[in-house]
Structures are given as C-alpha cells and as structure tokens.
Motif scaffolding. Structure first.
Motif, PDB file in Angstrom:
ATOM      1  N   TYR A  78      -4.004   4.533  -6.692  1.00  0.00           N
ATOM      2  CA  TYR A  78      -4.376   3.865  -5.497  1.00  0.00           C
ATOM      3  C   TYR A  78      -5.846   3.682  -5.393  1.00  0.00           C
ATOM      4  CZ  TYR A  78      -5.287   3.923  -0.329  1.00  0.00           C
ATOM      5  OH  TYR A  78      -5.660   3.414   1.102  1.00  0.00           O
ATOM      6  N   LYS A  79      -6.760   4.708  -5.782  1.00  0.00           N
ATOM      7  CA  LYS A  79      -8.109   4.553  -5.695  1.00  0.00           C
ATOM      8  C   LYS A  79      -8.533   3.857  -7.030  1.00  0.00           C
ATOM      9  CE  LYS A  79      -9.078   9.051  -3.482  1.00  0.00           C
ATOM     10  NZ  LYS A  79      -9.309  10.373  -3.602  1.00  0.00           N
ATOM     11  N   LYS A  80      -8.182   3.908  -8.041  1.00  0.00           N
ATOM     12  CA  LYS A  80      -8.407   3.127  -9.304  1.00  0.00           C
ATOM     13  C   LYS A  80      -8.240   1.563  -9.227  1.00  0.00           C
ATOM     14  CE  LYS A  80      -8.138   3.002 -14.182  1.00  0.00           C
ATOM     15  NZ  LYS A  80      -7.471   3.688 -15.538  1.00  0.00           N
ATOM     16  N   THR A  81      -7.105   1.211  -8.514  1.00  0.00           N
ATOM     17  CA  THR A  81      -7.016  -0.278  -8.285  1.00  0.00           C
ATOM     18  C   THR A  81      -7.411  -0.870  -7.016  1.00  0.00           C
ATOM     19  OG1 THR A  81      -4.707   0.189  -7.341  1.00  0.00           O
ATOM     20  CG2 THR A  81      -4.773  -0.093  -9.703  1.00  0.00           C
ATOM     21  N   GLY A  82      -8.142  -0.075  -6.421  1.00  0.00           N
ATOM     22  CA  GLY A  82      -8.819  -0.633  -4.907  1.00  0.00           C
ATOM     23  C   GLY A  82      -7.751  -1.016  -4.175  1.00  0.00           C
ATOM     24  N   TRP A  83      -6.575  -0.030  -4.030  1.00  0.00           N
ATOM     25  CA  TRP A  83      -5.665   0.041  -2.841  1.00  0.00           C
ATOM     26  C   TRP A  83      -4.479  -1.016  -3.288  1.00  0.00           C
ATOM     27  CZ3 TRP A  83      -8.994  -0.648   1.995  1.00  0.00           C
ATOM     28  CH2 TRP A  83     -10.115   0.528   2.166  1.00  0.00           C
ATOM     29  N   TYR A  84      -4.562  -1.743  -4.457  1.00  0.00           N
ATOM     30  CA  TYR A  84      -3.713  -2.601  -4.809  1.00  0.00           C
ATOM     31  C   TYR A  84      -2.163  -1.992  -5.457  1.00  0.00           C
ATOM     32  CZ  TYR A  84      -6.303  -7.104  -4.528  1.00  0.00           C
ATOM     33  OH  TYR A  84      -7.057  -8.189  -4.078  1.00  0.00           O
ATOM     34  N   PHE A  85      -2.507  -0.501  -5.535  1.00  0.00           N
ATOM     35  CA  PHE A  85      -1.318   0.004  -5.855  1.00  0.00           C
ATOM     36  C   PHE A  85      -0.990   1.143  -4.774  1.00  0.00           C
ATOM     37  CE2 PHE A  85       0.539   4.169  -6.910  1.00  0.00           C
ATOM     38  CZ  PHE A  85       1.485   3.868  -7.791  1.00  0.00           C
ATOM     39  N   ASN A  86       0.091   0.938  -3.934  1.00  0.00           N
ATOM     40  CA  ASN A  86       0.283   1.967  -2.940  1.00  0.00           C
ATOM     41  C   ASN A  86       1.760   2.207  -2.375  1.00  0.00           C
ATOM     42  OD1 ASN A  86       0.364   2.974  -0.355  1.00  0.00           O
ATOM     43  ND2 ASN A  86      -1.326   1.675   0.568  1.00  0.00           N
ATOM     44  N   PRO A  87       2.308   3.284  -2.671  1.00  0.00           N
ATOM     45  CA  PRO A  87       3.685   3.532  -2.605  1.00  0.00           C
ATOM     46  C   PRO A  87       4.178   3.795  -0.987  1.00  0.00           C
ATOM     47  CG  PRO A  87       2.734   5.443  -3.409  1.00  0.00           C
ATOM     48  CD  PRO A  87       1.538   4.429  -3.419  1.00  0.00           C
ATOM     49  N   LEU A  88       3.258   3.661  -0.276  1.00  0.00           N
ATOM     50  CA  LEU A  88       3.521   3.578   1.259  1.00  0.00           C
ATOM     51  C   LEU A  88       3.932   2.084   1.825  1.00  0.00           C
ATOM     52  CD1 LEU A  88       0.836   5.932   2.577  1.00  0.00           C
ATOM     53  CD2 LEU A  88       3.128   6.455   2.474  1.00  0.00           C
ATOM     54  N   VAL A  89       3.924   1.010   0.933  1.00  0.00           N
ATOM     55  CA  VAL A  89       4.332  -0.134   1.399  1.00  0.00           C
ATOM     56  C   VAL A  89       6.024  -0.092   1.599  1.00  0.00           C
ATOM     57  CG1 VAL A  89       4.836  -2.641   0.433  1.00  0.00           C
ATOM     58  CG2 VAL A  89       2.537  -1.384  -0.042  1.00  0.00           C
ATOM     59  N   ASN A  90       6.184  -0.930   2.688  1.00  0.00           N
ATOM     60  CA  ASN A  90       7.682  -0.504   3.100  1.00  0.00           C
ATOM     61  C   ASN A  90       8.526  -1.827   2.613  1.00  0.00           C
ATOM     62  OD1 ASN A  90      10.219   0.026   4.234  1.00  0.00           O
ATOM     63  ND2 ASN A  90       9.332   0.379   6.420  1.00  0.00           N
ATOM     64  N   ILE A  91       9.261  -1.829   1.652  1.00  0.00           N
ATOM     65  CA  ILE A  91       9.681  -3.266   1.092  1.00  0.00           C
ATOM     66  C   ILE A  91      10.951  -3.472   1.977  1.00  0.00           C
ATOM     67  CG2 ILE A  91      11.164  -1.946  -0.572  1.00  0.00           C
ATOM     68  CD1 ILE A  91      10.457  -4.069  -2.617  1.00  0.00           C
TER      69      ILE A  91
END
Length: 298
Positions: A78-91
């Motif tokens: 989450y931090k390394k990608t500048g928030w582009y990775f985020n498992p809180l996204v509700n698909i």
C-alpha cells in the motif's frame, strides 16, 4: 518423472507439477491442496464463515499469524505503490458480489472507507473502522502460492511449478534440465503471444480481458483503481517477474492502475522485469526479459 494435478480452489484453477522420483510425491501434492483448502476457509469472501467475512461483519476479530502477516504485507505494498494497491477496495460495488463463474452480477451499494492507515492490529486482533471491508483477492491466493511452494521446499522438493491462474512460482528445473517454459497469452485472441524460461522466480499476470462484464451499457473488469474507484483501460495485460508470487501480483495490480508513464517510472525505479500490452495492441518489455528469461515471441 513429472507428477501433475489441477483442482479448482481459491476461486480459480490451481495447478501443481513436481519433478521427482519419490513415490510419495502424489500424496505430497494432495497435502498441498489440503493446505489450499484450509487457506480458502480462512480468506474466502464467498464463504460466510471464513475469518475474512467474520472480521468484515464484526469489525474486530482475533486472527491467525498468517492473517496478520498478510495484512502486514498489504500495508507494505500500500505504501510502496503510493496507495495503488489497496485490499479495502470493495469490488462488490462494481457488480462483483458473487463468484465470477456464477455469471450472477449483483451490485451492493455500500459506503466504503479505504483508508488503510486506519486499520489497526492489536497483538493478534484486527480492528476495522466503520465502512471498511477487507478483500484479499488482490494478494491472498498468490501469498498462498508462496506458502505452498515453501511446503514443497521444506520437504526437499526442488523442481516444481505452482500455478494459480497465470500467477506462478517456478522452482528449479523441468525434466529436460532447463527452466520452466512460461507462456504469455495474447489478450486479443487468447493465442500464445510469447514464451520465457524461468527458474526460482515468480511471474504474475493481470489483465482486463477475461474477467469482464457489461452492465447498463458500461464496461467493467475486476481490477479496480483505488484512487479513482473505477476501471482503467489503457493497459490490457501486465506481467511482472519477482522473487515471490505475492510481490509480483501486488505490484502488477498496482501498475495496471497507474497511467503508462507513471507505471514505467515506477518499474524502472524498483528494477522490475516486466511486459505490458496496451489497449492499442503495443507490447513493451524490459531488455532483460530477453537476456535473462529468454523471451521469445511466437
């Protein structure tokens, strides 16, 4: 001798191939699939009694060490990608509440808090904020591939291949003494676009051309941009090579959501080996894909 078995688990097809003369190899492969089954019971969003769903419902739950480890890895990317990775996204807000194979697309209108910094860990207890729901489809099954690979390594198996829907860890060598030949799919006609030779590495591919649907005349796919809460269509396929499968997949999901220039700068900064196929059918790749991994186009 090659032992090979495929089962449908973790919302996809899991394939395991092992090169060995050990007569117990088939039983060992079955035990690895048993591990995948236990992992699914803990992390599936489609099983109501999974630890993941119990946490999402109660917002507070004591969990296993590997659950904590998976959250820690997620925070790292989450931090390394500048928030582009985020498992809180509700698909589920994008008509993907049920398994894709069911063909039953149901939209759930829910408010979502995707500030991952607000998620708390107190010893072995995870605490979510109101309107937060974890979904480890971003990284969970590929983390499981790495754990399964470690099981085989701990049992002194050196030459094997674990594949979870194009997200692969390839250890050692195939029967012919070379690395494992991995194919890259042409996203426009599903033919074989290229091959490469990989040993003791992971490769993960993400694309928007298989798990896609159209609702109310709007196109959707399963990779959601956390920053825009929408789909991106600049890229059709992204493949990343890394030491671990979870790393390759977490990064390629994030890179898929970046604009092309930002993605290339990020990959160059982090020394990644990659292939990108754009929506205009252009193919971009690093030079080491040829020199190190014998990339060959068919």
């Amino acid at each position: 001798m090659e032992y090979q078995k495929t089962k449908k688990m973790l919302w996809t097809d899991i394939e395991i191939s092992v090169i060995s003369d050990d007569s117990n190899t088939e039983k060992i492969i079955d035990s690895v699939f048993e591990f995948f089954g236990l992992f699914e019971k803990e992390f599936s969003r489609f099983l109501p009694d999974s630890s993941l769903n119990l946490l999402n419902y109660n917002k507070k739950l004591e969990v296993s060490e590997r659950f904590i480890d998976l959250i820690s890895l997620s925070k790292r990317f989450y931090k390394k990608t500048g928030w582009y990775f985020n498992p809180l996204v509700n698909i589920s807000n994008f008509w993907y509440s049920n398994s894709f194979d069911s063909g039953d697309f149901i939209k759930t209108e829910t408010k979502t808090n995707i500030d991952f910094d607000l998620l708390k860990i107190e010893w072995k207890t995870v605490i979510l904020e109101k309107n937060q729901n974890l979904d480890f489809w971003w990284i969970g099954k590929w983390y499981a591939v790495d754990l399964a690979s470690q099981i085989l390594l701990d049992l002194w198996y050196d030459d094997f291949f674990v594949n979870a829907w194009w997200d692969i860890y390839a250890s050692g060598f195939y029967i012919n003494g070379n690395g494992w030949i991995i194919g890259i799919e042409n996203p426009f006609d599903l033919s074989l676009l290229a091959t490469m030779n990989i040993s003791n590495k992971a490769i993960a591919t993400s694309g928007n051309y298989r798990r896609k649907w159209e609702i109310e005349w709007k196109k959707h796919h399963h990779i959601i941009n956390p920053k825009t809460q929408n789909n991106d269509f600049q890229k059709v396929s992204v493949s990343i090579i890394a030491d671990k499968t979870y790393e390759a997949d977490a990064l390629n999901k994030a890179i898929f959501n970046m604009d092309t220039l930002e993605a290339i700068k990020f990959m160059e900064k982090n020394g990644l080996s990659w292939i990108i196929i754009s929506s205009s059918k252009k193919v971009f790749y690093t030079k080491d894909m040829i020199s190190k991994y014998d990339l060959r186009f068919t």
